[in-house]
Design a protein around this motif. Structure first.
Motif, PDB file in Angstrom:
ATOM      1  N   VAL A  11      -9.304 -50.708 -48.822  1.00 39.32           N
ATOM      2  CA  VAL A  11      -8.676 -50.099 -47.648  1.00 39.32           C
ATOM      3  C   VAL A  11      -7.591 -51.035 -47.142  1.00 39.32           C
ATOM      4  CG1 VAL A  11      -9.025 -49.036 -45.395  1.00 39.32           C
ATOM      5  CG2 VAL A  11     -10.899 -49.067 -47.060  1.00 39.32           C
ATOM      6  N   GLY A  12      -6.359 -50.530 -47.132  1.00 39.14           N
ATOM      7  CA  GLY A  12      -5.212 -51.316 -46.699  1.00 39.14           C
ATOM      8  C   GLY A  12      -4.350 -51.674 -47.889  1.00 39.14           C
ATOM      9  N   ALA A  13      -3.085 -51.210 -47.854  1.00 37.44           N
ATOM     10  CA  ALA A  13      -2.162 -51.503 -48.956  1.00 37.44           C
ATOM     11  C   ALA A  13      -1.062 -52.438 -48.502  1.00 37.44           C
ATOM     12  CB  ALA A  13      -1.589 -50.208 -49.525  1.00 37.44           C
ATOM     13  N   GLY A  14      -1.465 -53.527 -47.799  1.00 39.83           N
ATOM     14  CA  GLY A  14      -0.550 -54.650 -47.570  1.00 39.83           C
ATOM     15  C   GLY A  14      -0.652 -55.568 -48.786  1.00 39.83           C
ATOM     16  N   PRO A  15      -0.106 -56.778 -48.695  1.00 36.34           N
ATOM     17  CA  PRO A  15      -0.160 -57.689 -49.852  1.00 36.34           C
ATOM     18  C   PRO A  15      -1.592 -57.896 -50.361  1.00 36.34           C
ATOM     19  CG  PRO A  15       1.287 -58.580 -48.157  1.00 36.34           C
ATOM     20  CD  PRO A  15       0.671 -57.349 -47.569  1.00 36.34           C
ATOM     21  N   THR A  16      -2.537 -58.043 -49.454  1.00 32.68           N
ATOM     22  CA  THR A  16      -3.920 -58.295 -49.871  1.00 32.68           C
ATOM     23  C   THR A  16      -4.482 -57.125 -50.655  1.00 32.68           C
ATOM     24  OG1 THR A  16      -4.231 -59.604 -47.868  1.00 32.68           O
ATOM     25  CG2 THR A  16      -6.223 -58.884 -48.996  1.00 32.68           C
ATOM     26  N   GLY A  17      -4.331 -55.924 -50.103  1.00 39.25           N
ATOM     27  CA  GLY A  17      -4.883 -54.751 -50.757  1.00 39.25           C
ATOM     28  C   GLY A  17      -4.183 -54.430 -52.057  1.00 39.25           C
ATOM     29  N   ALA A  42     -14.418 -45.173 -41.059  1.00 43.51           N
ATOM     30  CA  ALA A  42     -15.749 -45.796 -41.097  1.00 43.51           C
ATOM     31  C   ALA A  42     -16.078 -46.190 -42.532  1.00 43.51           C
ATOM     32  CB  ALA A  42     -16.802 -44.818 -40.584  1.00 43.51           C
ATOM     33  N   VAL A  43     -16.875 -47.236 -42.649  1.00 44.97           N
ATOM     34  CA  VAL A  43     -17.443 -47.581 -43.955  1.00 44.97           C
ATOM     35  C   VAL A  43     -18.777 -46.868 -44.046  1.00 44.97           C
ATOM     36  CG1 VAL A  43     -18.358 -49.441 -45.394  1.00 44.97           C
ATOM     37  CG2 VAL A  43     -16.261 -49.801 -44.071  1.00 44.97           C
ATOM     38  N   LEU A  44     -19.005 -46.210 -45.164  1.00 52.92           N
ATOM     39  CA  LEU A  44     -20.246 -45.446 -45.339  1.00 52.92           C
ATOM     40  C   LEU A  44     -21.264 -46.281 -46.115  1.00 52.92           C
ATOM     41  CD1 LEU A  44     -18.555 -42.087 -46.393  1.00 52.92           C
ATOM     42  CD2 LEU A  44     -19.457 -42.687 -44.118  1.00 52.92           C
ATOM     43  N   SER A  78      -9.317 -52.097 -36.856  1.00 45.40           N
ATOM     44  CA  SER A  78     -10.669 -52.100 -36.310  1.00 45.40           C
ATOM     45  C   SER A  78     -11.708 -51.568 -37.287  1.00 45.40           C
ATOM     46  CB  SER A  78     -10.687 -51.267 -35.031  1.00 45.40           C
ATOM     47  OG  SER A  78     -10.174 -49.981 -35.330  1.00 45.40           O
ATOM     48  N   LEU A  79     -11.318 -51.195 -38.502  1.00 44.83           N
ATOM     49  CA  LEU A  79     -12.287 -50.619 -39.431  1.00 44.83           C
ATOM     50  C   LEU A  79     -13.474 -51.572 -39.628  1.00 44.83           C
ATOM     51  CD1 LEU A  79     -13.024 -48.375 -41.469  1.00 44.83           C
ATOM     52  CD2 LEU A  79     -11.871 -49.739 -43.217  1.00 44.83           C
ATOM     53  N   ALA A  80     -14.671 -51.011 -39.516  1.00 36.10           N
ATOM     54  CA  ALA A  80     -15.925 -51.755 -39.738  1.00 36.10           C
ATOM     55  C   ALA A  80     -16.166 -52.828 -38.688  1.00 36.10           C
ATOM     56  CB  ALA A  80     -15.965 -52.339 -41.147  1.00 36.10           C
ATOM     57  N   ASP A  81     -15.552 -52.651 -37.499  1.00 35.68           N
ATOM     58  CA  ASP A  81     -15.800 -53.581 -36.400  1.00 35.68           C
ATOM     59  C   ASP A  81     -17.277 -53.633 -36.032  1.00 35.68           C
ATOM     60  OD1 ASP A  81     -13.371 -54.669 -35.984  1.00 35.68           O
ATOM     61  OD2 ASP A  81     -12.904 -53.566 -34.129  1.00 35.68           O
ATOM     62  N   ASP A  82     -17.988 -52.537 -36.301  1.00 35.59           N
ATOM     63  CA  ASP A  82     -19.407 -52.499 -35.953  1.00 35.59           C
ATOM     64  C   ASP A  82     -20.234 -53.421 -36.851  1.00 35.59           C
ATOM     65  OD1 ASP A  82     -18.493 -50.689 -37.940  1.00 35.59           O
ATOM     66  OD2 ASP A  82     -20.468 -49.733 -37.967  1.00 35.59           O
ATOM     67  N   SER A 142      -7.690 -59.677 -42.220  1.00 37.07           N
ATOM     68  CA  SER A 142      -8.866 -59.203 -41.501  1.00 37.07           C
ATOM     69  C   SER A 142      -9.907 -60.315 -41.378  1.00 37.07           C
ATOM     70  CB  SER A 142      -9.470 -57.969 -42.178  1.00 37.07           C
ATOM     71  OG  SER A 142     -10.100 -58.311 -43.383  1.00 37.07           O
ATOM     72  N   VAL A 143      -9.711 -61.430 -42.090  1.00 38.10           N
ATOM     73  CA  VAL A 143     -10.584 -62.606 -41.955  1.00 38.10           C
ATOM     74  C   VAL A 143      -9.893 -63.690 -41.140  1.00 38.10           C
ATOM     75  CG1 VAL A 143     -11.680 -64.511 -43.224  1.00 38.10           C
ATOM     76  CG2 VAL A 143     -11.836 -62.165 -44.087  1.00 38.10           C
ATOM     77  N   CYS A 144      -8.632 -63.962 -41.430  1.00 39.90           N
ATOM     78  CA  CYS A 144      -7.974 -65.109 -40.784  1.00 39.90           C
ATOM     79  C   CYS A 144      -6.494 -64.855 -40.578  1.00 39.90           C
ATOM     80  CB  CYS A 144      -8.142 -66.362 -41.646  1.00 39.90           C
ATOM     81  SG  CYS A 144      -7.415 -67.857 -40.930  1.00 39.90           S
ATOM     82  N   THR A 145      -6.016 -65.158 -39.380  1.00 43.11           N
ATOM     83  CA  THR A 145      -4.579 -65.181 -39.137  1.00 43.11           C
ATOM     84  C   THR A 145      -4.246 -66.513 -38.473  1.00 43.11           C
ATOM     85  OG1 THR A 145      -4.693 -64.228 -36.917  1.00 43.11           O
ATOM     86  CG2 THR A 145      -4.519 -62.671 -38.752  1.00 43.11           C
ATOM     87  N   THR A 146      -3.049 -67.010 -38.768  1.00 43.64           N
ATOM     88  CA  THR A 146      -2.623 -68.296 -38.193  1.00 43.64           C
ATOM     89  C   THR A 146      -1.177 -68.182 -37.715  1.00 43.64           C
ATOM     90  OG1 THR A 146      -2.109 -68.994 -40.457  1.00 43.64           O
ATOM     91  CG2 THR A 146      -4.161 -69.843 -39.497  1.00 43.64           C
ATOM     92  N   ASN A 147      -0.774 -69.094 -36.842  1.00 45.24           N
ATOM     93  CA  ASN A 147       0.589 -69.126 -36.287  1.00 45.24           C
ATOM     94  C   ASN A 147       1.603 -68.959 -37.430  1.00 45.24           C
ATOM     95  OD1 ASN A 147       3.129 -70.086 -35.459  1.00 45.24           O
ATOM     96  ND2 ASN A 147       2.229 -71.425 -33.920  1.00 45.24           N
TER      97      ASN A 147
END
Ligand SMILES: Cc1cc2nc3c(=O)[nH]c(=O)nc-3n(C[C@H](O)[C@H](O)[C@H](O)COP(=O)(O)OP(=O)(O)OC[C@H]3O[C@@H](n4cnc5c(N)ncnc54)[C@H](O)[C@@H]3O)c2cc1C
Length: 465
Positions: free
Chosen positions: A6-12, A129-131, A161-165, A298-303
């Motif tokens: 889920v997500g087609a940025g560089p990571t996906g 949602a993740v099923l 916010s996907l899977a924030d729960d 979705s794990v880490c962002t930095t300046n």
């Protein structure tokens, strides 16, 4: 294995292609329509898309390993590889090289390769949602249906916010700065302006930073990283204010001289920037749903002035692939191993930025360096101007080949330098207060009455300087 990314940025994009080339059937879900044939790609939802990016070797090595044709296409497009020592690479680009290129151009190529990859099915839609069933991930739910998969990679970026729960909100601290940038192209036959760093040029002013990022095919971005708490500079987003600032700041005046370059974008204000870290586990330290792995921003962002985000993202991808290559078929073990590795190799960069950003904000507010306290990493880097022998330790840190705690070895020498009264030089040009006056006047409003830039979606993490 059926995998949903889920997500087609560089990571996906890199994850999807790499997994497909390892035999996974990959569904790549993203709501963005893509660039089509248009020259401009608006990329709503990724605030930083048109802001300046530099691509460190850590990111480029993963792209070259997993999608070599994307790297070749970027070079053909005019992206410039720089070798580990910072000089432009020749015809044979050695491993460990970075890339100077617009983010849009890089992502367009990654996307093109993913679209052509037989094992990747692109699905346009928003996963809400993740099923799961019987304690395992089974796919994701879309507005009009679902996509099945035994492995779900959540590569949804810094604000999603996907899977924030499934996991606690994590740690998030404002970087204390905001971006205002603009892209330019050199006039035919014009030479670039002054170059002071691997990426382009950097000037540290009293209360703000200016960076020029060189990109592909004669394009470059100019950036003013301003204190986000100083509302007066929010008016920089106005064309007249930007032009007045660019004329008053010597580095920008040289680079953006109309005889040298012409703008190819409007002035781009940015949203608030955060250093964030969110692990994989639930509040009790357990794997919330085996088969789900969070990856990238979705794990880490930095300046972002350090240009680490795509690298920390693709380093995660590289590690996850290595776990899978090693037979990581136990989904719980996979998540635990990825979480432990990120804690050891990604989180230290987040913690480093927390310290350096807080120190910078204090200095921008007029606080002096306290030589009695252990220096923050940026002060260690600055001290190499006084004692170049420090580079033996600082160089690997700057290149992200050594973790931030490697700098503690030189703390005593650095404290000695600051105790002597030396301070990092400030670039010639307006102070932040003078710049606010210039900007306020040009925007045609008394500076304190200028409304803040509209809040753009949030993010993370400083320069490839
Ligand atoms: C101002 C700024 C400047 C930066 N400069 C640099 C730099 O110089 N160098 C560097 O290395 N890094 C830089 N970064 C960091 C870099 O932009 C990020 O690290 C990078 O975008 C992370 O990629 P990603 O694929 O994880 O997330 P993103 O690029 O944010 O992609 C996430 C994707 O997920 C999609 N998505 C989200 N939610 C859903 C959903 N529910 N369903 C379907 N799709 C969804 C989005 O549409 C998007 O396509 C910068 C960041 C900022 C903010």
């Amino acid at each position: 294995m059926d995998t949903v990314v889920v997500g087609a940025g560089p990571t996906g994009l890199v994850s999807a292609v790499a997994l497909a080339r390892r035999g996974h059937r990959v569904s790549l879900v993203d709501n963005d329509p893509g660039p089509g044939d248009a020259e401009h790609w608006s990329r709503r939802g990724v605030m930083q898309f048109h802001h300046p990016h530099g691509f460190r070797p850590q990111a480029i090595d993963v792209i070259r390993a997993e999608m070599p044709e994307a790297f070749d296409a970027l070079l053909a497009h005019g992206a410039v590889a720089f070798a580990p020592d910072g000089v432009p690479a020749g015809d044979e680009v050695p491993p460990g090289s970075g890339l100077r290129c617009r983010r849009m151009v890089v992502e367009r190529e990654l996307r093109r390769v993913a679209e052509d990859e037989p094992g990747v099915t692109r699905i346009r839609g928003r996963a809400d949602a993740v099923l799961g069933a019987r304690g395992r991930a089974t796919g994701v739910r879309l507005r009009d249906g679902s996509v099945e998969g035994d492995l779900v990679l959540v590569a949804t970026g810094r604000t999603a916010s996907l899977a924030d729960d499934l996991r606690p909100s994590g740690d998030s601290v404002d970087c204390g700065l905001a971006y205002v940038s603009r892209q330019y192209r050199l006039q035919p036959g014009a030479e670039p302006g002054p170059i002071t760093s691997v990426i382009g040029a950097v000037a540290e002013h009293a209360g703000y930073i200016v960076i020029v990022f060189r990109h592909d095919a004669g394009t470059f971005s100019t950036l003013i990283a301003r204190p986000s708490a100083d509302r007066r500079l929010a008016a920089l987003r106005h064309e007249a204010a930007w032009t007045a600032a660019a004329t008053a700041i010597p580095l920008l005046a040289t680079w953006t001289d109309p005889a040298r370059a012409a703008p190819i974008s409007p002035v781009l204000p940015g949203g608030r920037l955060h250093n964030t870290y969110r692990g994989q586990l639930d509040a009790r330290g357990r794997v919330p749903l085996p088969g789900v792995v969070f990856v990238g921003d979705s794990v880490c962002t930095t300046n972002p002035t350090a240009g680490r985000g795509v690298s920390t993202s693709l380093m995660q991808v590289e590690h996850l692939l290595a776990l899978l290559d090693d037979g990581g078929s136990d989904p719980e073990g996979l998540t635990l191993a990825q979480d432990a590795w990120c804690g050891d190799h990604i989180r230290p960069w987040f913690l480093d930025h927390l310290a350096t950003d807080a120190a910078q904000t204090a200095r921008w507010a007029g606080e002096d360096v306290d030589p009695a306290r252990p220096p923050t990493s940026d002060l260690v880097v600055s001290a190499t101007a006084v004692d170049p022998s420090l580079m033996a330790v600082v160089g690997p840190y700057l290149a992200m080949r050594a973790l931030p705690d490697s700098l503690t070895a030189v703390h005593p020498r650095v404290q000695e330098i600051y105790a002597s009264g030396w301070r990092p030089p400030v670039a010639a040009g307006p102070s932040v207060d003078e710049l606010a006056g210039i900007v306020g006047a040009a925007a045609g409003a008394a500076a304190p009455d200028v409304p803040a830039a509209p809040a753009a979606p949030d993010t993370p993490a400083r320069a490839l300087a």
